[in-house]
Design a protein around this motif. Structure first.
Motif, PDB file in Angstrom:
ATOM      1  N   TRP A  58     -54.050  18.569 -48.855  1.00  0.00           N
ATOM      2  CA  TRP A  58     -52.938  18.273 -49.698  1.00  0.00           C
ATOM      3  C   TRP A  58     -52.501  16.586 -49.809  1.00  0.00           C
ATOM      4  O   TRP A  58     -52.155  16.140 -48.559  1.00  0.00           O
ATOM      5  N   HIS A 132     -54.281  29.083 -52.750  1.00  0.00           N
ATOM      6  CA  HIS A 132     -52.617  29.026 -52.752  1.00  0.00           C
ATOM      7  C   HIS A 132     -52.064  27.496 -53.304  1.00  0.00           C
ATOM      8  O   HIS A 132     -52.966  26.404 -53.384  1.00  0.00           O
ATOM      9  N   ASP A 134     -49.119  26.309 -52.121  1.00  0.00           N
ATOM     10  CA  ASP A 134     -48.277  25.556 -51.054  1.00  0.00           C
ATOM     11  C   ASP A 134     -48.803  24.935 -49.872  1.00  0.00           C
ATOM     12  O   ASP A 134     -50.203  25.295 -49.733  1.00  0.00           O
ATOM     13  N   HIS A 135     -48.471  23.790 -49.503  1.00  0.00           N
ATOM     14  CA  HIS A 135     -49.274  23.021 -48.319  1.00  0.00           C
ATOM     15  C   HIS A 135     -49.246  24.033 -47.087  1.00  0.00           C
ATOM     16  O   HIS A 135     -48.225  24.307 -46.706  1.00  0.00           O
ATOM     17  N   ARG A 136     -50.280  24.193 -46.520  1.00  0.00           N
ATOM     18  CA  ARG A 136     -50.470  25.106 -45.320  1.00  0.00           C
ATOM     19  C   ARG A 136     -51.118  24.046 -44.150  1.00  0.00           C
ATOM     20  O   ARG A 136     -52.463  23.845 -43.968  1.00  0.00           O
ATOM     21  N   GLU A 137     -50.347  23.176 -43.554  1.00  0.00           N
ATOM     22  CA  GLU A 137     -50.987  22.415 -42.621  1.00  0.00           C
ATOM     23  C   GLU A 137     -51.566  22.900 -41.255  1.00  0.00           C
ATOM     24  O   GLU A 137     -52.295  22.096 -40.920  1.00  0.00           O
ATOM     25  N   ASP A 138     -51.186  24.049 -41.180  1.00  0.00           N
ATOM     26  CA  ASP A 138     -51.797  24.347 -39.849  1.00  0.00           C
ATOM     27  C   ASP A 138     -53.220  25.059 -40.246  1.00  0.00           C
ATOM     28  O   ASP A 138     -53.859  25.178 -39.084  1.00  0.00           O
ATOM     29  N   TRP A 139     -53.574  25.050 -41.538  1.00  0.00           N
ATOM     30  CA  TRP A 139     -54.956  25.550 -41.728  1.00  0.00           C
ATOM     31  C   TRP A 139     -55.757  24.287 -41.663  1.00  0.00           C
ATOM     32  O   TRP A 139     -55.950  23.064 -42.123  1.00  0.00           O
ATOM     33  N   GLN A 142     -57.523  23.977 -46.295  1.00  0.00           N
ATOM     34  CA  GLN A 142     -56.694  24.508 -47.465  1.00  0.00           C
ATOM     35  C   GLN A 142     -57.704  24.759 -48.724  1.00  0.00           C
ATOM     36  O   GLN A 142     -58.743  24.231 -48.821  1.00  0.00           O
ATOM     37  N   HIS A 147     -52.512  24.173 -56.962  1.00  0.00           N
ATOM     38  CA  HIS A 147     -51.702  23.193 -56.904  1.00  0.00           C
ATOM     39  C   HIS A 147     -52.066  22.168 -57.834  1.00  0.00           C
ATOM     40  O   HIS A 147     -51.075  21.356 -58.511  1.00  0.00           O
ATOM     41  N   GLU A 203     -58.213  33.104 -44.238  1.00  0.00           N
ATOM     42  CA  GLU A 203     -57.696  34.340 -44.450  1.00  0.00           C
ATOM     43  C   GLU A 203     -58.458  35.661 -43.644  1.00  0.00           C
ATOM     44  O   GLU A 203     -57.977  36.588 -43.448  1.00  0.00           O
TER      45      GLU A 203
END
Ligand code: ING
Length: 315
Positions: A58, A132, A134-139, A142, A147, A203
């Motif tokens: 991101w 995806h 959206d920002h998935r900072e815990d992944w 990503q 995006h 996932e």
């Protein structure tokens, strides 16, 4: 009379975020010289072959994002690749991030087909953008193609080139049967596909061990069900902490693997293919005109997501 062509898959190892276009293109030129020595007329490079696979991050700084895109093609840096390929008499498929200003400002995950005289004869913009937006900072990893890129405005096309009917797709496209069938209905005989496929899918981590199997499964199926050769070429190895699969392959219309990479680095695979072999499949088991029944296929274009049957009313 056989219509043969010697094709090459120019698999590439990791590209670091700090690698310059010039450094990357020198690697591609080395692969072109090896391809020349092996008689190649057409070479396939990976998806996003000029930079690291930046959709794994991101990025907040637009200037940093823009640095991953090409505002022109050939660009100043890629001109040397075009010039070398033309001098060697080799055509090529090149995947890259395209900044398009012809209709507002749009961003595409793009591939071009360049003939043996250095002319861009085809352009394809990726249809299926996985992951995806959206920002998935815990992944840990990503996958932000939704995006960074717009959905294709070209769709799947087939061009008369290299003595046959040549089509292009990019990475996730190879997983969808529609990709091959739309080109199959245009008589495609050779589908060129670059890919960047991380092993880790946050996932479904319990599928990580299946990435290599799924990679060949979908390309072999697409080849057989449409009677076409498929050349799938990876950017692979541990790239900025994300390991991506290799196993680049040249696949026959029977679904057989004709050549396969065995490293996770820059590696050229080659094969002399006879495009007329497509018709052992196209004229028989998958003779579309003789066997398809489009009147029963309407849902494929009418419906986006699956709609299961409604449960019967309770009696
Ligand atoms: N990469 C991957 C691909 O479709 C992916 C995305 C990875 C999907 C793993 C499913 C599992 O090969 C790109 N760039 O499309």
């Amino acid at each position: 009379m056989a219509r043969t062509i010697v094709v090459g898959g120019a698999q590439m190892g990791p590209i670091a975020r700090s690698d310059t276009r010039t450094q990357v293109i020198e690697r591609q030129i080395a692969l072109l010289y090896e391809a020349k020595a092996r008689g190649c007329e057409l070479v396939v490079f990976p998806e996003l072959a000029l930079t690291t696979f930046f959709p794994r991050w991101w990025l907040r700084d637009q200037a940093e994002v823009d640095d991953f895109f090409e505002a022109s093609m050939p660009s100043p840096e890629t001109q040397k690749l075009f010039d070398t390929a033309r001098a060697l008499g080799i055509g090529f498929y090149l995947g890259y991030a395209e900044l398009d200003r012809t209709n507002g400002v749009r961003h595409f995950n793009t591939a071009i087909l360049v003939d043996q005289t250095g002319v861009i004869v085809g352009k394809y913009r990726k249809v299926h953008l996985p992951g995806h937006a959206d920002h998935r900072e815990d992944w840990a990893h990503q996958h932000l193609e939704k995006h960074y890129f717009d959905v294709s405005d070209t769709g799947f096309r087939v061009w008369c080139a290299f003595g046959g009917n040549v089509g292009m797709a990019i990475c996730n496209d190879r997983r969808w049967p529609e990709t091959y069938r739309v080109m199959g209905l245009q008589g495609v005989e050779l589908v060129l596909i670059g890919y960047n496929t991380p092993i880790a899918d946050p996932e479904v981590p319990h599928h990580d061990h299946l990435q290599g199997f799924h990679n060949h499964l979908v390309m072999q199926s697409g080849a057989y069900q449409n009677g076409t050769f498929v050349v799938g070429v990876a950017k692979c190895g541990n790239e900025e902490g994300s390991t991506m699969i290799g196993q680049s392959a040249i696949i026959a219309p029977t679904g057989e693997i004709v050549a396969q990479a065995t490293t996770m680095a820059d590696e050229l695979i080659t094969a002399r293919i006879d495009l007329d072999l497509c018709y052992d499949i196209k004229d028989r088991i998958f003779n579309f005109a003789a066997h398809r029944q489009p009147q029963h296929y309407g849902l494929i274009t009418e419906r986006k997501g699956a709609v299961p049957p409604s449960a019967p009313a309770a009696r």
